[in-house]
Scaffold this motif. Structure first.
Motif, PDB file in Angstrom:
ATOM      1  N   LEU A   5       0.850  -1.181   0.000  1.00 42.69           N
ATOM      2  CA  LEU A   5       0.000   0.000   0.000  1.00 42.69           C
ATOM      3  C   LEU A   5       0.885   1.230   0.000  1.00 42.69           C
ATOM      4  O   LEU A   5       1.812   1.332   0.803  1.00 42.69           O
ATOM      5  CB  LEU A   5      -0.911   0.024   1.228  1.00 42.69           C
ATOM      6  N   VAL A  62      -6.395  -0.840   5.501  1.00 34.00           N
ATOM      7  CA  VAL A  62      -5.235  -1.658   5.856  1.00 34.00           C
ATOM      8  C   VAL A  62      -5.678  -3.043   6.330  1.00 34.00           C
ATOM      9  O   VAL A  62      -5.067  -4.060   5.969  1.00 34.00           O
ATOM     10  CB  VAL A  62      -4.378  -0.943   6.921  1.00 34.00           C
ATOM     11  N   ARG A  63      -6.747  -3.108   7.097  1.00 36.59           N
ATOM     12  CA  ARG A  63      -7.262  -4.423   7.522  1.00 36.59           C
ATOM     13  C   ARG A  63      -7.687  -5.248   6.308  1.00 36.59           C
ATOM     14  O   ARG A  63      -7.438  -6.454   6.243  1.00 36.59           O
ATOM     15  CB  ARG A  63      -8.448  -4.246   8.468  1.00 36.59           C
ATOM     16  N   VAL A  70       3.994  -1.021   3.658  1.00 34.71           N
ATOM     17  CA  VAL A  70       3.245   0.219   3.540  1.00 34.71           C
ATOM     18  C   VAL A  70       4.254   1.357   3.398  1.00 34.71           C
ATOM     19  O   VAL A  70       5.174   1.480   4.220  1.00 34.71           O
ATOM     20  CB  VAL A  70       2.355   0.484   4.767  1.00 34.71           C
ATOM     21  N   SER A  72       4.515   5.264   3.487  1.00 29.51           N
ATOM     22  CA  SER A  72       3.796   6.462   3.918  1.00 29.51           C
ATOM     23  C   SER A  72       4.418   7.688   3.245  1.00 29.51           C
ATOM     24  O   SER A  72       5.318   8.332   3.799  1.00 29.51           O
ATOM     25  CB  SER A  72       3.867   6.586   5.447  1.00 29.51           C
ATOM     26  N   VAL A 100      -1.461   6.136   9.632  1.00 30.70           N
ATOM     27  CA  VAL A 100      -0.953   4.986   8.883  1.00 30.70           C
ATOM     28  C   VAL A 100      -0.225   4.028   9.823  1.00 30.70           C
ATOM     29  O   VAL A 100      -0.414   2.800   9.768  1.00 30.70           O
ATOM     30  CB  VAL A 100      -0.023   5.451   7.748  1.00 30.70           C
ATOM     31  N   ALA A 104      -1.335   0.125  10.603  1.00 27.93           N
ATOM     32  CA  ALA A 104      -0.432  -1.000  10.382  1.00 27.93           C
ATOM     33  C   ALA A 104      -0.214  -1.784  11.672  1.00 27.93           C
ATOM     34  O   ALA A 104      -0.189  -3.022  11.674  1.00 27.93           O
ATOM     35  CB  ALA A 104       0.899  -0.491   9.834  1.00 27.93           C
ATOM     36  N   VAL A 115       3.952  -6.257   9.466  1.00 29.48           N
ATOM     37  CA  VAL A 115       3.709  -5.211   8.466  1.00 29.48           C
ATOM     38  C   VAL A 115       4.912  -4.285   8.506  1.00 29.48           C
ATOM     39  O   VAL A 115       5.276  -3.771   9.571  1.00 29.48           O
ATOM     40  CB  VAL A 115       2.426  -4.408   8.757  1.00 29.48           C
ATOM     41  N   VAL A 117       6.650  -0.784   7.455  1.00 28.48           N
ATOM     42  CA  VAL A 117       6.250   0.573   7.089  1.00 28.48           C
ATOM     43  C   VAL A 117       7.492   1.416   6.827  1.00 28.48           C
ATOM     44  O   VAL A 117       8.481   1.319   7.570  1.00 28.48           O
ATOM     45  CB  VAL A 117       5.411   1.225   8.209  1.00 28.48           C
TER      46      VAL A 117
END
Length: 320
Positions: A5, A62-63, A70, A72, A100, A104, A115, A117
């Motif tokens: 994402l 996100v879920r 991810v 950002s 965000v 996460a 996850v 990030v």
């Protein structure tokens, strides 16, 4: 391949990153704020409408996606805009990034799956730096609303890292490409040089010509973020070339590439473009990124300017 994402997917870095990840075969998703952006994304990227200030919407996305990575990148991208809209800048670039991180973290807690990030931080967090060049231990003391918002997000990345979330914060120095909009001074310069060269006349209005910045090639900086996301451990990384040039140097190089030697006769300083507060010189020490991530800048300042000018010349339909 991972599910990814990207917030800010339609910006310069988001576009470059999305193209790279799609080419790698990743399942890439992007968050966009405006409905009209749903039709302008990178082919192969599934776009989702949402706002970084909407905690429930971001958390739900996100879920639903259960991303492995991810990025950002979303937020206010202009220091000048941040002076005019400091509250919005804080909400989007500061609190939005934390939204965000929290999404996460919640997804990781719910699923038991890691996850990763990456937060796109900024050299503006250093403000008037206490050392030159700056590194990861330089004091965080921003001097504009943009830097303050980024500083909050940068420090909250460390907070979430202490809670067990993989959050790498890449402290990005100025990085450019032809994808920059003309609201940015670098693209304003290269497109202006191309137009003036084509017309044989014209004047370009700019702000502080003496400000010095550490400019790099945007795809190199995106590469650093990908490396940070896939490293064994999360940390902070300065991403920079370690060399500075003034705005005047950028103008001179751009006009010379466009075929104009006497650039000063085509440039005027307009007080309207001078920021209320502007750090004189910013230069980064990226030795940690080099040593831990194997990263280094591959494009010189001169080549960066040349590529941007050539692009803008080509847009006008004139030979370079």
């Amino acid at each position: 391949m991972p599910t990814v994402l990207i917030t800010g997917v339609t910006g310069q870095d988001g576009t470059i990153l999305a193209e790279r990840l799609v080419a790698e075969g990743a399942d890439v998703h992007g968050l966009v704020r405006l409905r009209e952006e749903l039709s302008v994304g990178v082919p192969g990227v599934e776009l989702h409408l949402g706002d970084l200030t909407g905690r429930d919407a971001v958390g739900g996305l996100v879920r639903e996606l259960a991303p492995d990575e991810v990025y950002s990148l979303g937020g206010i991208s202009s220091v000048g805009f941040s002076w005019e809209h400091p509250v919005l800048t804080g909400a989007v670039s500061g609190l939005g990034a934390v939204t965000v991180f929290e999404a996460a973290y919640a997804a990781q807690q719910a699923t038991g799956r890691d996850v990763r990030v990456v937060q796109a931080s900024s050299a503006e967090i250093f403000g008037e730096p206490d050392r030159t060049p700056q590194d990861e231990s330089t004091s965080v003391r921003p001097i504009n609303p943009y830097g303050a918002a980024k500083a909050y997000a940068h420090q909250m990345a460390a907070v979430y890292r202490s809670r067990g979330l993989f959050v790498a914060s890449c402290i990005l120095y100025n990085h450019e490409s032809p994808l920059r909009p003309e609201a940015f001074v670098t693209r304003k310069i290269t497109s202006g040089a191309a137009r003036i060269a084509a017309a044989g006349a014209g004047v370009l209005s700019l702000g502080n010509l003496d400000a010095r910045r550490d400019w790099g090639w945007a795809p190199d900086y995106v590469d650093a973020m990908v490396r940070a996301a896939r490293h064994d451990t999360a940390s902070d990384y300065v991403v920079a070339t370690g060399r500075t040039h003034s705005v005047a140097d950028f103008v001179e190089a751009a006009f010379r590439r466009a075929g104009i030697e006497d650039w000063r006769s085509h440039v005027q300083v307009d007080p309207a473009f001078v920021r209320p507060v502007d750090a004189y010189e910013m230069v980064g020490n990226a030795s940690k990124a080099r040593d831990e991530l194997g990263w280094e800048a591959t494009v010189t300042f001169e080549e960066l300017v040349a590529r941007m000018v050539d692009h803008d010349v080509a847009l006008l339909g004139t030979p370079s």
